[in-house]
Each structure stands twice: as structure tokens, then as C-alpha cells.
Design a protein around this motif. Structure first.
Motif, short mmCIF file in Angstrom:
data_model
loop_
_atom_site.label_atom_id
_atom_site.label_comp_id
_atom_site.label_asym_id
_atom_site.label_seq_id
_atom_site.Cartn_x
_atom_site.Cartn_y
_atom_site.Cartn_z
N GLY A 127 0.81 -1.21 0.00
CA GLY A 127 0.00 0.00 0.00
C GLY A 127 0.84 1.26 0.00
O GLY A 127 0.52 2.24 -0.69
N ALA A 128 1.96 1.25 0.73
CA ALA A 128 2.85 2.40 0.74
C ALA A 128 3.50 2.61 -0.62
O ALA A 128 3.63 3.74 -1.10
N GLN A 129 3.91 1.52 -1.28
CA GLN A 129 4.51 1.64 -2.61
C GLN A 129 3.52 2.20 -3.62
O GLN A 129 3.87 3.00 -4.49
N ARG A 130 2.26 1.79 -3.54
CA ARG A 130 1.25 2.29 -4.47
C ARG A 130 1.03 3.79 -4.29
O ARG A 130 0.93 4.54 -5.27
N VAL A 131 0.96 4.25 -3.05
CA VAL A 131 0.75 5.68 -2.80
C VAL A 131 1.96 6.48 -3.25
O VAL A 131 1.83 7.55 -3.86
N LEU A 132 3.17 5.97 -3.01
CA LEU A 132 4.39 6.68 -3.42
C LEU A 132 4.51 6.73 -4.93
O LEU A 132 4.96 7.75 -5.50
N ALA A 133 4.12 5.66 -5.62
CA ALA A 133 4.18 5.67 -7.08
C ALA A 133 3.21 6.70 -7.64
O ALA A 133 3.52 7.42 -8.60
N GLU A 134 2.03 6.80 -7.07
CA GLU A 134 1.07 7.81 -7.52
C GLU A 134 1.60 9.22 -7.26
O GLU A 134 1.38 10.13 -8.07
N PHE A 135 2.31 9.39 -6.19
CA PHE A 135 2.87 10.70 -5.87
C PHE A 135 3.97 11.08 -6.86
O PHE A 135 4.06 12.23 -7.30
N LYS A 136 4.78 10.13 -7.25
CA LYS A 136 5.88 10.43 -8.17
C LYS A 136 5.40 10.73 -9.58
O LYS A 136 6.12 11.38 -10.36
#
Length: 251
Positions: free
Chosen positions: A63-72
């Protein structure tokens, strides 16, 4: 009981700092979970600490990786638009505190000059004031005069409104009175009531005779009593045995 305000400064005591870290980390994870659930947003939290070998991630690593990818994937300007670090956070708090201090200083200065103005009205001299104090005092006096003029205008407007309403009420009352006077019908002429007394034939005959005698006797004697008060007496001639009273009581 109100909670005591915590001083935002580094905790020098190691045991107290570690206890505070564990307590606040748990509260932070709970707040992120509540924010995501109540508002339906994507959020994650990653916390590194010297007390743990691996970082703590919420909700999980995927879940953290998905949110960070969307942020980038966002543009760089959008990424840094609301980004806050320790330095920028402190600067924002300093600017806010400075603005509050400036506002409070202005209020205190205004109250101080108001007190000086009232003291001047009681007769106290202004010799100890410098040029800055005099300028501030003049500004306070101008503000108070504006407030006084504003209240005077409000009172005048209220008085004019009340007077106009009273004039309108008086005019309405006059119109109503005139309409009422026109609506009242003129008084009808009343004929005097004739009361017919129940007289027997003899009394009616005597009454008619007395009326005829008073109308036919033109040679009456007038005895004056002064001030036009007169008594009318019949003119008795030598024939005093005239049958003036034709009844059995006066032969």
C-alpha cells in the motif's frame, strides 16, 4: 481539566524521549488510519527510528509503494506545493507568531493612548510625551471623533424617522376623522310631541273658554315691575259683577 501545553523542544532525557516516541508513533498511525477511513483517501506512513531495526509502515509495504508511485507521477511543482519539512514548518510558525505579536502590540498601544487621552481630559498635562506618542494620541482621538460623529448621525436618522412616522400617523388620524364626520347623517328634525290630556267635558269647556277670553281681551292692564317684567291683569270696569268666572264658586 485542560491538557498542559507541551513545549516543542528536543527531549534530552533518553528514557523520556524513547517513551514519548512510542506513545506518539502509535497515535500517529491511528490518526492516519482514521483519516483514510473517514475521508476515503489514499494515505501511508513510513517511520524510521533508532529504536527499531526496520521502519514501520502503514498500512503495509504494498500500500505504501502504491501511494508513493502515484505521488511520483505528479508534476514536480505539484509535489512540492504543500510539502513541509522541519525548517519550513518552523518558519511558518515563526511568521504566524510574529503576526500575532504585531497585532497584540497594536492593541496594547491603542489602549495605552486611550488611557493617556482620558488622563488629559481630567487635566493631566502631556509634557512627558514624545513626537511618536503625540502622533499615536492624535490617531486615537481621530478614531474616537469618527465614532462620535457616526453615533450622532445615527441618532439624527432615528429622530427623523420617528418624526416622519408621527406626522404620517397624525395625517392618517385626520383623514379618518374627516371620513367619520362625512359618514354621520344629519340630525333629523324632530316634531314636538303633542300630549293629549284626558279631560272631562266640563274641564275641556273651561279651558277653551279661558283661551278664547285671553285672545279676545285686548285692553289688558300692564303693571310694571321694572326690567321689563310685567304682569297682565284683566281690565275690570264698573260692572264688577261681570260674570268673569262662570262657575258656582265665583258668583
Amino acid at each position: 481539566m485542560t491538557r498542559k501545553k507541551v513545549k516543542l523542544a528536543f527531549i534530552t532525557n533518553d528514557s523520556a524521549r524513547k517513551a514519548t516516541f512510542k506513545k506518539r508513533k502509535k497515535g500517529l498511525m491511528k490518526k492516519v488510519s482514521e483519516l483514510s477511513t473517514l475521508c476515503g483517501i489514499d494515505a501511508c506512513a513510513i517511520i524510521y527510528s533508532p529504536y527499531d531495526t526496520s521502519p514501520e509502515v502503514w498500512p503495509n509495504t504494498m500500500g505504501a509503494q502504491r501511494v508513493l508511485a502515484e505521488f511520483k507521477r505528479m508534476p514536480e511543482m505539484e509535489q512540492s506545493k504543500k510539502m513541509v519539512n522541519q525548517e519550513s514548518f518552523i518558519r511558518q510558525r515563526i511568521a504566524k507568531a510574529s503576526e500575532q505579536l504585531k497585532k497584540q502590540s497594536k492593541e496594547n498601544r491603542e489602549k495605552e493612548m486611550t488611557e493617556v487621552m482620558y488622563q488629559g481630559l481630567t487635566g493631566k498635562g502631556l509634557q512627558n510625551l514624545n513626537l511618536g506618542d503625540l502622533n499615536d494620541l492624535g490617531w486615537v482621538i481621530d478614531q474616537n471623533l469618527k465614532e462620535v460623529y457616526k453615533r450622532i448621525e445615527a441618532v439624527k436618522k432615528g429622530a427623523s424617522t420617528s418624526s416622519s412616522s408621527s406626522v404620517a400617523a397624525a395625517a392618517a388620524a385626520a383623514v379618518a376623522a374627516a371620513a367619520a364626520s362625512q359618514a354621520v347623517p344629519p340630525p333629523m328634525e324632530q316634531k314636538p310631541a303633542v300630549v293629549e290630556l284626558g279631560l272631562d267635558p266640563m274641564q275641556r269647556t273651561q279651558t277653551e273658554w279661558f283661551t278664547d277670553w285671553m285672545n279676545s281681551n285686548t285692553s289688558d292692564q300692564h303693571i310694571g315691575y321694572g326690567h321689563a317684567d310685567e304682569m297682565i291683569l284683566p281690565n275690570f270696569n264698573d260692572n264688577h259683577n261681570a260674570n268673569v268666572w262662570p262657575n258656582n264658586f265665583y258668583p
